[in-house]
Every structure is written in C-alpha cells, then in structure tokens.
Design an enzyme around this catalytic site. Structure first.
Site, PDB file in Angstrom:
ATOM      1  N   ARG A   1       0.832  -1.190   0.000  1.00  0.00           N
ATOM      2  CA  ARG A   1       0.000   0.000   0.000  1.00  0.00           C
ATOM      3  C   ARG A   1       0.867   1.241   0.000  1.00  0.00           C
ATOM      4  O   ARG A   1       1.933   1.267   0.614  1.00  0.00           O
ATOM      5  CB  ARG A   1      -0.877   0.046   1.257  1.00  0.00           C
ATOM      6  CG  ARG A   1      -2.004  -0.981   1.233  1.00  0.00           C
ATOM      7  CD  ARG A   1      -2.971  -0.722   2.362  1.00  0.00           C
ATOM      8  NE  ARG A   1      -2.247  -0.495   3.600  1.00  0.00           N
ATOM      9  CZ  ARG A   1      -2.698   0.267   4.576  1.00  0.00           C
ATOM     10  NH1 ARG A   1      -3.855   0.892   4.468  1.00  0.00           N
ATOM     11  NH2 ARG A   1      -1.992   0.407   5.680  1.00  0.00           N
TER      12      ARG A   1
ATOM     13  N   SER B   1       7.666  -5.231   6.666  1.00  0.00           N
ATOM     14  CA  SER B   1       7.329  -6.172   7.746  1.00  0.00           C
ATOM     15  C   SER B   1       8.129  -7.462   7.692  1.00  0.00           C
ATOM     16  O   SER B   1       7.572  -8.559   7.698  1.00  0.00           O
ATOM     17  CB  SER B   1       5.840  -6.477   7.685  1.00  0.00           C
ATOM     18  OG  SER B   1       5.118  -5.275   7.604  1.00  0.00           O
TER      19      SER B   1
ATOM     20  N   ASP C   1       6.126  -3.412  10.868  1.00  0.00           N
ATOM     21  CA  ASP C   1       4.681  -3.188  11.036  1.00  0.00           C
ATOM     22  C   ASP C   1       4.250  -3.245  12.505  1.00  0.00           C
ATOM     23  O   ASP C   1       3.323  -2.544  12.919  1.00  0.00           O
ATOM     24  CB  ASP C   1       3.854  -4.152  10.173  1.00  0.00           C
ATOM     25  CG  ASP C   1       4.207  -5.605  10.415  1.00  0.00           C
ATOM     26  OD1 ASP C   1       5.226  -5.880  11.083  1.00  0.00           O
ATOM     27  OD2 ASP C   1       3.468  -6.484   9.923  1.00  0.00           O
TER      28      ASP C   1
HETATM   29  P1  ADP Z   1      -0.428  -8.803   6.430  1.00  0.00           P
HETATM   30  O1  ADP Z   1      -0.131  -9.555   7.657  1.00  0.00           O
HETATM   31  O2  ADP Z   1       0.011  -9.510   5.209  1.00  0.00           O
HETATM   32  O3  ADP Z   1       0.028  -7.396   6.487  1.00  0.00           O
HETATM   33  P2  ADP Z   1      -3.213  -9.018   7.109  1.00  0.00           P
HETATM   34  O4  ADP Z   1      -3.062  -8.579   8.510  1.00  0.00           O
HETATM   35  O5  ADP Z   1      -4.380  -8.514   6.370  1.00  0.00           O
HETATM   36  O6  ADP Z   1      -1.984  -8.678   6.219  1.00  0.00           O
HETATM   37  O7  ADP Z   1      -3.263 -10.598   7.137  1.00  0.00           O
HETATM   38  C1  ADP Z   1      -3.522 -11.311   5.969  1.00  0.00           C
HETATM   39  C2  ADP Z   1      -3.625 -12.754   6.350  1.00  0.00           C
HETATM   40  O8  ADP Z   1      -4.767 -12.948   7.165  1.00  0.00           O
HETATM   41  C3  ADP Z   1      -3.813 -13.636   5.163  1.00  0.00           C
HETATM   42  O9  ADP Z   1      -2.562 -14.139   4.785  1.00  0.00           O
HETATM   43  C4  ADP Z   1      -4.675 -14.749   5.677  1.00  0.00           C
HETATM   44  O10 ADP Z   1      -3.876 -15.812   6.080  1.00  0.00           O
HETATM   45  C5  ADP Z   1      -5.334 -14.207   6.895  1.00  0.00           C
HETATM   46  N1  ADP Z   1      -6.772 -13.996   6.706  1.00  0.00           N
HETATM   47  C6  ADP Z   1      -7.420 -13.438   5.679  1.00  0.00           C
HETATM   48  N2  ADP Z   1      -8.745 -13.428   5.888  1.00  0.00           N
HETATM   49  C7  ADP Z   1      -8.941 -13.977   7.103  1.00  0.00           C
HETATM   50  C8  ADP Z   1     -10.080 -14.254   7.911  1.00  0.00           C
HETATM   51  N3  ADP Z   1     -11.303 -13.954   7.504  1.00  0.00           N
HETATM   52  N4  ADP Z   1      -9.879 -14.834   9.106  1.00  0.00           N
HETATM   53  C9  ADP Z   1      -8.645 -15.147   9.525  1.00  0.00           C
HETATM   54  N5  ADP Z   1      -7.550 -14.930   8.822  1.00  0.00           N
HETATM   55  C10 ADP Z   1      -7.684 -14.346   7.628  1.00  0.00           C
HETATM   56 MG    MG Z   2       0.014  -5.852   7.869  1.00  0.00          MG
END
Ligand code: ADP
Ligand code: MG
Length: 795
Positions: free
Chosen positions: A417, A481, A535
């Site tokens: 982002r 991150s 992060d």
């Molecule tokens: P990141 O950690 O990549 O910055 P997020 O915090 O959005 O991004 O986490 C994304 C991860 O969350 C995805 O890789 C997936 O494994 C998990 N995820 C996505 N949707 C859900 C959900 N509805 N419930 C639990 N875990 C989820």
């Molecule tokens: Mg994140």
C-alpha cells in the site's frame, strides 16, 4: 429392585450359556421401554414406571448401573453395557437400516410412545447446536396436565381411577392395548345396566376388571368372523347376547379402537409438521417405523391410522414401515453405532490430542520465550538467539506536536500500500489518510530484488500521479514487515525473508538503499526516506498516538510478530543506557533451535517442509494466518487416510497446497453458521462432505486456531511479565496495539489469546487496542517523530 435386575442378569447368563457365548466379551444394548432421563447413551434415570410395572426403589435411579451391578455378580459372563435404548428408538433404528428416510419411531402396543429426530439447536437441554438427536417424546403422558380433559369420557376417568398410576399416562390410556379392552368392558357394563344390552342382565364376568382384553376386541372386529367371534366371547362372559346385542357390541369396539387410531394419527401429524417445519420444506417425504401389538394384530388399525394421518397432513408423503422385532434389533444397532462412533472418536481424539495444550505446557512456552528474549538482548548470546530482538531506533512515541504531510509505504505479507498521511497537531489534532492498495504478483515476490523494488517504485509513481503530487518531495516512512537489522532509523538490513517472499539479492542488503536505487533508476521523482519501520512498530505507534500507555505492538496476520519498548540499559548491543528503545522481537523465529519441538506435531513438520523457508519461523508457522489453513489441510488428509473423513477418499482439491485458506477457518468456526453452511463451504472447496464430516472439520479448525491463539498468548505473557519486572512493579497496566486480519476477523482467536495472557500473567492488566490502519499511519507518525527529533538536532 435388586430382584428385578438380578432376574434380568440371570436370564442373560442363561441365554449366553445356551448360545455358547460365555467366553466372549460382548457389547450390550438394553431396550428399556419406560420414560427415562438420559444425559448420555449409557445411562437412564427412570422417571416413573408405566404400564404394569411397579417394582420398588427403581424410580429416580440409573437402570444401566443397576443392570451393570447385577451383571457383575455373574463372574462367568463379560458384557459391556454400551447403550440404553427406548423401544421407540430401537424401532426407528431398525427401520432406518432398511429405509434411510426413517426419522420417526412409533409404538402402539401395550403402551404408546413416539420418538423423532430433532435439530440439536432446538434442544436446550443438551449442549451443542450441530446435527440432530433422537428425542423420545413419552407422549403417553400427554394430557396429564388436563390438556385432554374435554375429550376424556366418564369411562376414561373410571379406568384411570382403577389403574396402577391414576392421573398419569392419560393419552396412553385412551390409545394402547393395555386399556382398550377395559374401556370396552366399562361401556358395555353401563349400557347393560341401563337396559340397552343383554336384557339388562349383568354377569359376574362383565363386572370383573380385565375380563375383556385387546385380543377380544380385535377378534370381535374381524371382517368376516367378527360377529360370530363376538357372540362366542360374550357367551364366555356368561352373557346371553341377541343378534342385535352382538352388532351393538361390535360397534362399541369399533368406536373405541377407531378413537385410538384417530388420537394416534393426530399426535403423529404434529410430529410430522414439526419435522417439515424444521427442514423448511413445503413437502416432507419421510418414513415412520412402527412396532407394537395393537398396530400389528388389530385387523383395521393400520389402515385407519394411515388414512387419518394423510388427511391431517396432506403436505407430507409418509411411508409406514413395520419393524421386524424392532426394539431388540434396534438396540443392537444403536449399540453397534455407539461402538463404531466410540472407536472413531478415539482415533479423532488421538489425532487432535497434540493440539490440546495444558496450562503447564503453556507456562513452559512462556518461560522459554522469556529465556529467548533475554538471549536476544545480550551481546554474548544474540548471535545465536532465535528471537532476534532487533533495535529499531524508535525511541519515543508521538507527543501530539507532530504535523505535516507524509508518504508511507506498507509492504506486508500479501499487499503493498502507498499512503498519503496528513497529520494536524494542537487542539484539532487529527490524522487523515489517502491510500491505494497494489497486489504483489507471486512471480515478483519470488523474482529478483531489482524487479521487486522496481515494482514498488512503479506503484509509488502511480499513486503520486493519482494524487497529483509528483513534484513534492515529501518525507517518507517505509513499513517493511520483515526482520531487519537496523543501525539507525533509516537503515535496515534484511536478515532473511519470511512469509511468502523469496526475492533474490535482498538478504543482507539495506532495504532503504535498494529503494533509493530503484527511485534513481526510474529517475522521475525524488523522495526523502526518513524511516524504515516494522509493522509491529507502526501498530504500536498508531495506538500510542491515542493511548500513551501503549508500549507493545502485536501483529497476527500473514505472519506473527511483536515489538515493545525496552529499557536502553537492557539492550546491550546499542550504546547508551538512558531512556527506551522499541525492540522488534521477530518472535516468529522462536523455536528454530528446537526448544519447542516437543509441542510441534507431525502436521506442523509437514507444513514446515512444504514452505519456502523450511526449519525457520517455527513459532510463526504454528500461530499465523499464512499457515493455519495449511495445518488444517494436513490433518484432514491424515483423517481421510485413516478412513475417518470424506469416506476415506482424498479428493484432488484436498491435495492442493494452500486450498484451505485461513479465512475458511474463520467462516467454519463462526457460531452463527449452521452445519449446512459449513458443508457448503467445504463443497465449494471441492470437498464433498457429509454432516458428520462437517462436524469433524469444524473440530479440527477449532483445535488448530485455539492452539495458535494460546501459543500467541503465552508469548505475549512473557513480554508483559518482562515489562512488569523492568519497572519493578507489583502490578502492571499496559496497552497492546494489535493489527492483523487473523486477530481482527477470526471469531475466537482474540478472545482465547486474551484469556491466555490473563491466565499466564495474572499480575498484568492488559488492554488490547485494535489499530485502525496501523502500519501505514504508524510509519507516517514515526517519520514525523523522526523529522521532529532531527530538526531539533539540527538547530
Ligand atoms: P499482512 O499480515 O500480510 O500485512 P493481514 O493482517 O491482512 O496482512 O493478514 C492477511 C492474512 O490474514 C492472510 O494471509 C490470511 O492468512 C489471513 N486472513 C485473511 N482473511 C482472514 C479471515 N477472515 N480470518 C482469519 N484470517 C484471515
Ligand atoms: Mg500488515
């Protein structure tokens, strides 16, 4: 009581002797056709005797343990009472064996009763909402509260008063064979006394209770011989019937038995309607399994019953299936099913047992995490530390004086982002953000470093264009991150990729340099890169902007990580002893030295071996979104191999790595989802499942996500305890800023995590604060703080 059950045990022993079965250990099913309260299959507290039983001392006691006790005295036989079954249930099971549609069991014999399959979610007395359970209605007692009083006649009342259980089983007393003959007798007696029959002459036999039985009523109602039978039966009662008397008596019999069939049909219609409504069907097709002497031997009873039922519930297609020795065979079947389920249960429990962590184990994890935290901080041990404890050079949280426009980049586990963040200070303090999300294609995540950073700069260019700010040279914070070793706030050497990244030529390089070079290569705009931020740190800062007590940042998303404010004097690898610095723990690598291998299952090992970084990030692989679904998939494969799921067939889709995403855990574990919806989710994944399968899959998901939350909680407990000791405080009040989709969207993860922290760090009062858009906003705030401090330094 003792005599009743020892008699039953004697009979069983004789039977086994006669069949040469004494040397075998056999599971036993016990059909006990009286109203019992059950809290499990192998238990039955007798509520009250019905029909002609009245043995003392049995009511209110468990008949299964009485039977077991009696059986124990027979050293020569060895049976295991696995199930106690009502005869209605036995009947339903027997018929269900021949017709899978059978979901109602009906008895019309000495007594009357019915059972049917009710939805678990409607059964308040039993925990759980999944699937169905057979309910023994004990409808014989219908009317005991007066509900049938306007239907009951003087004959019903008289019969009741003369029974063993006056006031009880009033519906049964209008229906079942134990009472019909007597009803006929009472009517004939009154008619005779009124001079309507037999010239008004009553015989001693007609005055005697029980002299007319069901078999007589049946005989009198026979099609052809009925009339001659009637004459014969009445003559045996020392009555002298005329032709008209016989016709009248036959008519009385018909009225009494027809009323029985009508009442039974009405009650059955109520159950059918309930089933149809439970299933939300316009038309129900179902089967009723029936047993009982009255239904089986009375010449017209079945036909009448069927006809009335069809008239009462025209929107149900009902098949009536006569059970052959239903109750006994059914008990054996229930026992066989219980036997099979018990064996299956044992196997499933064995598979999931390693995922159940005791409090002791969790304490052990907490203590080990604590040890690793110390290792990472100490100069001598930090080389070998699995928890790297990386200094971030973030030394202060926002104080509210920050202001200006900033750019922020956020490279997480899945997306990239770019944000424009406007911070206002003073009384109208606020943070406004504009952002655009870009996907990072897999081939770029795992391509060359140059390609990755060129792609990032391309996205930034798009964003600047889009916002119309290409000319402005704004200060920029880069949320990156992944574990970075920092020498200052704007220098970060990538220690190693984690999660799904594997781009070449990046590990060991400074990510800020790589970004600067990519900007130079493009030669379109310039940026002032002020800070590289993890992060977790961004999340902590964002929450810290609202709550100064926030000194910990937690991520439960694609990966798992924590940062916290550590006293400088404890950070041996950074000079200076004053104040605090934020430490990015990189706790995802916890366990990479094998210290938690005792709790890693074979499924964890399989997931690890199939990952991009085998042997690394062992703790993260048990706790974060990128891996939980994959652990579930490994378990499902194993259960299927053991024949416990999907009829033992491993489908093509189940073989696909990554098919079972963690978001499906959230959906499947949602309490608001009915079993059918779980089934639909699985079907969409190409997993053709039965309802039983869905229950098991849900259980597997629950075990995996619960363990993840508990492990994460154990780690966090180590951090808050450390902070408490740092302060030398008896009690600690602290806020943890949290981000990550797993934490935010999973229905139970956050609760279990919080409960675990409370349990393992009872002296810390931990508040969890969800960060809104933590990493992006945090990067801008850190940049602002750094800019402010830098400016002070320059003055
Ligand atoms: P990141 O950690 O990549 O910055 P997020 O915090 O959005 O991004 O986490 C994304 C991860 O969350 C995805 O890789 C997936 O494994 C998990 N995820 C996505 N949707 C859900 C959900 N509805 N419930 C639990 N875990 C989820
Ligand atoms: Mg994140």
């Amino acid at each position: 009581m003792a005599r009743l059950f020892s008699y039953v045990a004697d009979c069983l022993s004789d039977f086994m002797e006669s069949r040469n079965l004494k040397h075998e250990k056999l599971p036993l099913g016990f059909t006990f056709s009286f109203p019992c309260k059950q809290t499990k299959l192998e238990e039955g507290i007798l509520l009250s005797w019905t029909k002609h039983f009245k043995a003392r001392g049995v009511q209110g006691t468990d008949v299964v343990s009485s039977l077991r006790n009696a059986l124990q005295k027979h050293k020569d036989i060895d049976v295991d009472v696995l199930a106690m079954v009502n005869d209605t249930v036995g009947t339903m099971m027997t018929c269900g064996y021949d017709d899978p549609r059978c979901e109602i069991g009906l008895i019309i014999g000495t007594g009357t009763n019915a059972c049917y399959m009710e939805e678990m979610r409607h059964i308040d007395l039993v925990e759980g909402d999944e699937g169905r359970m057979c309910i023994n209605t004990e409808w014989g007692a219908f009317g005991d509260d007066g509900a049938l009083d306007d239907l009951r006649t003087e004959f019903d009342r008289e019969l009741d008063l003369g029974s063993l259980n006056p006031g009880k089983q009033l519906f049964e007393k209008m229906i079942s064979s134990l009472y019909l003959g007597e009803l006929v007798r009472l009517i004939l007696l009154k008619m005779t006394k009124e001079g309507l029959l037999f010239n008004g002459k009553v015989s001693a036999a007609l005055l005697t209770k029980g002299k007319i039985e069901m078999k007589h009523v049946s005989a009198m109602e026979k099609y052809k011989e009925g009339l001659s039978n009637t004459k014969e039966i009445l003559t045996e009662l020392n009555l002298f019937p005329s032709e008209d008397d016989c016709i009248a008596v036959q008519h009385v019999c018909t009225i009494v038995s027809f009323r029985s069939a009508n009442l039974c049909a009405a009650a059955l219609a109520a159950i059918l309607t309930r089933l149809r409504e439970n299933k939300k069907l316009l038309r129900l097709r179902t089967t009723v399994g029936i047993d009982g002497g009255l239904y089986k031997t009375h010449p017209q009873y079945p036909k009448r019953l069927h006809k009335v039922v069809r008239r009462l519930v025209p929107n149900c297609d009902v098949r009536f299936l006569l059970s052959q020795s239903g109750s006994a065979k059914g008990a054996a079947m229930v026992t066989a099913v219980a036997h099979r389920l018990a064996a299956q249960r044992k196997k499933i429990d064995a598979v999931l047992a390693p995922f159940v962590l005791t409090l002791e184990t969790l304490r052990d994890v907490k203590n080990k995490m604590r040890t690793e935290l110390e290792y990472g901080l100490k100069r001598e041990t930090q080389d070998r530390a699995t928890v790297k404890m990386l200094p971030t050079y973030v030394c202060g949280t926002p104080d509210g004086t920050e202001k200006g426009k900033y750019l922020a980049l956020d490279l997480g586990g899945t997306n990239f982002r770019v944000l424009l963040v406007k911070i206002r200070s003073g009384r109208r303090r606020s943070v406004r953000m504009y952002n655009k999300i870009f996907a990072i294609p897999l081939e770029i995540m795992q391509g060359t470093g140059e390609e990755l950073f060129d792609h990032i700069v391309q996205c930034i260019a798009d964003f600047l264009e889009y916002m119309g700010i290409k000319g402005a040279r704004l200060p920029l914070g880069f949320t990156f991150s992944f574990p970075c070793r920092q020498a200052s706030i704007d220098k970060g050497t990538l220690v190693g990729w984690t999660k799904g990244f594997k781009a070449t030529d990046c590990e060991g390089e400074d990510v800020v340099d790589m970004l600067r070079e990519a900007i130079r290569r493009r030669n379109e705009f310039d940026l002032d890169i002020v800070a590289v931020v993890n992060d977790t740190v961004g999340t902590m800062m964002t929450c810290g902007y609202e709550d100064p007590n926030c000194e910990i940042g937690l991520i439960a998303g694609t990966g798992s990580n924590v940062c916290y404010m550590e006293d400088m004097k404890n950070i041996e690898i950074v000079d200076g002893n004053e104040g605090k610095m934020c430490i990015n723990t990189e706790w995802g690598g916890f366990g990479d030295n094998g210290c938690i291998d005792n709790i890693r299952t074979k499924y964890d090992k399989e997931v690890d071996e199939g990952s991009l970084n085998a042997g690394k990030q062992r703790y993260e692989k048990m706790t974060s979104g990128m891996y939980l679904g994959e652990i579930v998939r490994q378990i499902l494969i194993d259960l299927t191999k053991q024949g416990l799921l999907f009829r033992g067939q491993i489908s093509e889709s189940l073989r696909k790595r990554g098919i079972f995403e963690t978001k499906f855990l959230s959906q499947i574990e949602s309490d608001r989802l009915a079993l059918l919806q779980v089934r639909r989710i699985l079907q969409q994944l190409g997993l053709d499942s039965t309802c039983d399968d869905s229950i098991i899959v849900k259980e597997v998901c629950g075990a995996v996500s619960r363990r993840a939350a508990q492990l994460c909680g154990a780690g966090l407990a180590a951090i808050v305890e450390k902070k408490r000791e740092n302060r030398g405080a008896e009690h600690l009040q602290i806020t943890v800023g949290v981000d990550g989709t797993l934490y935010k969207l999973h229905p139970h993860f956050s609760r279990v995590l919080q409960e675990t922290v409370k349990e393992l760090a009872p002296r810390c009062d931990v508040t969890f604060m969800l960060s809104e858009d933590g990493s992006g906003k945090g990067a801008a705030l850190i940049t602002a703080v750094a800019k402010r401090l830098h400016n002070i330094g320059q003055k």
